[in-house]
Design an enzyme around this catalytic site. Structure first.
Site, PDB file in Angstrom:
ATOM      1  N   ARG A   1     -29.182   7.888 -32.430  1.00 53.45           N
ATOM      2  CA  ARG A   1     -29.034   6.583 -31.798  1.00 53.45           C
ATOM      3  C   ARG A   1     -28.046   6.728 -30.652  1.00 53.45           C
ATOM      4  O   ARG A   1     -26.911   7.192 -30.850  1.00 53.45           O
ATOM      5  CB  ARG A   1     -28.507   5.533 -32.788  1.00 53.45           C
ATOM      6  CG  ARG A   1     -29.380   5.317 -34.018  1.00 53.45           C
ATOM      7  CD  ARG A   1     -30.657   4.573 -33.644  1.00 53.45           C
ATOM      8  NE  ARG A   1     -31.434   4.250 -34.827  1.00 53.45           N
ATOM      9  CZ  ARG A   1     -32.560   4.850 -35.186  1.00 53.45           C
ATOM     10  NH1 ARG A   1     -33.058   5.823 -34.441  1.00 53.45           N
ATOM     11  NH2 ARG A   1     -33.209   4.478 -36.265  1.00 53.45           N
TER      12      ARG A   1
ATOM     13  N   GLU B   1     -11.127 -15.242 -15.712  1.00 52.15           N
ATOM     14  CA  GLU B   1     -12.417 -14.975 -15.076  1.00 52.15           C
ATOM     15  C   GLU B   1     -12.984 -16.205 -14.379  1.00 52.15           C
ATOM     16  O   GLU B   1     -13.571 -16.094 -13.301  1.00 52.15           O
ATOM     17  CB  GLU B   1     -13.407 -14.424 -16.099  1.00 52.15           C
ATOM     18  CG  GLU B   1     -13.058 -13.043 -16.609  1.00 52.15           C
ATOM     19  CD  GLU B   1     -13.100 -11.963 -15.533  1.00 52.15           C
ATOM     20  OE1 GLU B   1     -13.840 -12.112 -14.539  1.00 52.15           O
ATOM     21  OE2 GLU B   1     -12.381 -10.962 -15.687  1.00 52.15           O
TER      22      GLU B   1
ATOM     23  N   ARG C   1     -26.608  -7.110  -8.576  1.00 51.64           N
ATOM     24  CA  ARG C   1     -26.464  -6.289  -9.771  1.00 51.64           C
ATOM     25  C   ARG C   1     -27.150  -4.949  -9.536  1.00 51.64           C
ATOM     26  O   ARG C   1     -28.378  -4.863  -9.476  1.00 51.64           O
ATOM     27  CB  ARG C   1     -27.058  -7.001 -10.988  1.00 51.64           C
ATOM     28  CG  ARG C   1     -26.275  -8.228 -11.408  1.00 51.64           C
ATOM     29  CD  ARG C   1     -24.846  -7.876 -11.719  1.00 51.64           C
ATOM     30  NE  ARG C   1     -24.162  -8.946 -12.440  1.00 51.64           N
ATOM     31  CZ  ARG C   1     -22.937  -8.831 -12.900  1.00 51.64           C
ATOM     32  NH1 ARG C   1     -22.252  -7.713 -12.704  1.00 51.64           N
ATOM     33  NH2 ARG C   1     -22.378  -9.835 -13.538  1.00 51.64           N
TER      34      ARG C   1
ATOM     35  N   GLU D   1     -15.758  -7.068  -6.382  1.00 50.34           N
ATOM     36  CA  GLU D   1     -16.654  -8.131  -6.837  1.00 50.34           C
ATOM     37  C   GLU D   1     -16.879  -9.131  -5.702  1.00 50.34           C
ATOM     38  O   GLU D   1     -15.928  -9.670  -5.147  1.00 50.34           O
ATOM     39  CB  GLU D   1     -16.028  -8.823  -8.052  1.00 50.34           C
ATOM     40  CG  GLU D   1     -16.936  -9.758  -8.763  1.00 50.34           C
ATOM     41  CD  GLU D   1     -16.333 -10.199 -10.090  1.00 50.34           C
ATOM     42  OE1 GLU D   1     -17.067 -10.118 -11.083  1.00 50.34           O
ATOM     43  OE2 GLU D   1     -15.175 -10.621 -10.128  1.00 50.34           O
TER      44      GLU D   1
ATOM     45  N   PHE E   1     -19.599  10.285 -23.057  1.00 47.95           N
ATOM     46  CA  PHE E   1     -18.971   9.826 -21.820  1.00 47.95           C
ATOM     47  C   PHE E   1     -17.986   8.710 -22.129  1.00 47.95           C
ATOM     48  O   PHE E   1     -18.273   7.852 -22.968  1.00 47.95           O
ATOM     49  CB  PHE E   1     -20.051   9.301 -20.854  1.00 47.95           C
ATOM     50  CG  PHE E   1     -19.500   8.615 -19.635  1.00 47.95           C
ATOM     51  CD1 PHE E   1     -19.040   9.342 -18.549  1.00 47.95           C
ATOM     52  CD2 PHE E   1     -19.428   7.230 -19.572  1.00 47.95           C
ATOM     53  CE1 PHE E   1     -18.521   8.702 -17.430  1.00 47.95           C
ATOM     54  CE2 PHE E   1     -18.922   6.583 -18.454  1.00 47.95           C
ATOM     55  CZ  PHE E   1     -18.465   7.329 -17.384  1.00 47.95           C
TER      56      PHE E   1
ATOM     57  N   GLU F   1     -11.386  -6.667  -6.426  1.00 44.73           N
ATOM     58  CA  GLU F   1     -11.671  -6.122  -5.092  1.00 44.73           C
ATOM     59  C   GLU F   1     -13.091  -5.597  -4.925  1.00 44.73           C
ATOM     60  O   GLU F   1     -13.584  -5.497  -3.809  1.00 44.73           O
ATOM     61  CB  GLU F   1     -10.654  -5.038  -4.729  1.00 44.73           C
ATOM     62  CG  GLU F   1     -10.711  -3.807  -5.609  1.00 44.73           C
ATOM     63  CD  GLU F   1      -9.641  -2.787  -5.269  1.00 44.73           C
ATOM     64  OE1 GLU F   1      -9.903  -1.596  -5.479  1.00 44.73           O
ATOM     65  OE2 GLU F   1      -8.564  -3.171  -4.805  1.00 44.73           O
TER      66      GLU F   1
ATOM     67  N   ALA G   1     -18.435 -14.792 -15.685  1.00 42.61           N
ATOM     68  CA  ALA G   1     -18.210 -13.954 -16.858  1.00 42.61           C
ATOM     69  C   ALA G   1     -17.336 -12.778 -16.473  1.00 42.61           C
ATOM     70  O   ALA G   1     -17.165 -12.474 -15.292  1.00 42.61           O
ATOM     71  CB  ALA G   1     -19.543 -13.462 -17.417  1.00 42.61           C
TER      72      ALA G   1
ATOM     73  N   GLU H   1     -21.563  -4.516 -27.486  1.00 41.88           N
ATOM     74  CA  GLU H   1     -20.910  -5.571 -26.701  1.00 41.88           C
ATOM     75  C   GLU H   1     -21.108  -6.943 -27.339  1.00 41.88           C
ATOM     76  O   GLU H   1     -22.222  -7.346 -27.658  1.00 41.88           O
ATOM     77  CB  GLU H   1     -21.463  -5.619 -25.274  1.00 41.88           C
ATOM     78  CG  GLU H   1     -20.789  -6.703 -24.449  1.00 41.88           C
ATOM     79  CD  GLU H   1     -21.381  -6.886 -23.061  1.00 41.88           C
ATOM     80  OE1 GLU H   1     -20.674  -7.423 -22.200  1.00 41.88           O
ATOM     81  OE2 GLU H   1     -22.549  -6.505 -22.845  1.00 41.88           O
TER      82      GLU H   1
ATOM     83  N   GLU I   1     -13.746 -16.067 -10.368  1.00 40.85           N
ATOM     84  CA  GLU I   1     -15.126 -16.135  -9.875  1.00 40.85           C
ATOM     85  C   GLU I   1     -15.493 -17.471  -9.257  1.00 40.85           C
ATOM     86  O   GLU I   1     -16.390 -17.528  -8.424  1.00 40.85           O
ATOM     87  CB  GLU I   1     -16.097 -15.784 -11.003  1.00 40.85           C
ATOM     88  CG  GLU I   1     -15.982 -14.328 -11.408  1.00 40.85           C
ATOM     89  CD  GLU I   1     -17.140 -13.836 -12.242  1.00 40.85           C
ATOM     90  OE1 GLU I   1     -18.107 -14.595 -12.467  1.00 40.85           O
ATOM     91  OE2 GLU I   1     -17.079 -12.666 -12.666  1.00 40.85           O
TER      92      GLU I   1
END
Length: 177
Positions: free
Chosen positions: A35, A90, A62, A138, A13, A136, A74, A117, A94
């Site tokens: 994995r 950011e 979340r 968030e 994906f 938009e 973040a 990550e 935020e």
């Protein structure tokens, strides 16, 4: 020291913020395993300290865990973006603040058991009101917590977010009493 050798990679994906691949690896003695790996372009997080000695947290829902969390600001890196540039953007999106003093304090992998990550952490001080429009999709509520209360909130379970706990721990070594 044992390293896992990749025999095959299948891309399952590709989305806007991550990709999922399945690697077939060699274990030795003719054995293989798979994995599942989430590929992520990296992110930034900021421990923002205002002039009242308060840490700025954001409260947001979340979806993966179906609850609200208290987190430090973040956001993800755009492809090829310098993490310090992303940190400025950011923080403004935020919290509505820009930091006159933005200091890199460390980096860490968020969950290396299944994702690549990497998170770049910053300490943001000398805050000046300078908002940017939030994304938009968030919706965050700004919460200001006394610096001295944050550790208690981690221990009590009020702060559960891993990046927040890790970055606050890094930041406390850089914040003067």
């Amino acid at each position: 020291m044992y390293e896992e050798k990749t025999i095959r990679t299948d891309l399952i994906f590709t989305g806007n913020i991550l990709s999922l691949r399945v690697d077939t690896i060699e274990l030795g003695e003719g054995k293989t395993a798979t994995r599942e790996i989430v590929e992520h372009g990296g992110a930034v997080c900021m421990v923002a300290l205002n002039d009242k000695n308060q840490i700025l947290l954001v409260k947001q829902f979340r979806k993966p865990i179906e609850k609200y969390l208290l987190e430090i600001p973040a956001g993800r890196l755009e492809e090829g973006e310098d993490p310090s540039i992303a940190a400025v953007r950011e923080l403004r999106e935020e919290t509505g603040y820009r930091a006159e003093d933005l200091k890199f304090i460390g980096k860490f992998y968020t969950a290396p058991g299944f994702t690549d990550e990497i998170m770049f952490a910053y300490l943001a001080q000398k805050l000046i009101l300078d908002p940017l429009e939030p994304d938009e999709d968030e919706f965050v509520e700004l919460i200001e917590i006394d610096k001295d209360k944050v550790e208690e909130m981690i221990v009590s379970g009020e702060i559960e977010d891993g990046k927040t706990i890790a970055a606050l721990n890094l930041a406390m070594h850089h914040i003067s009493a």
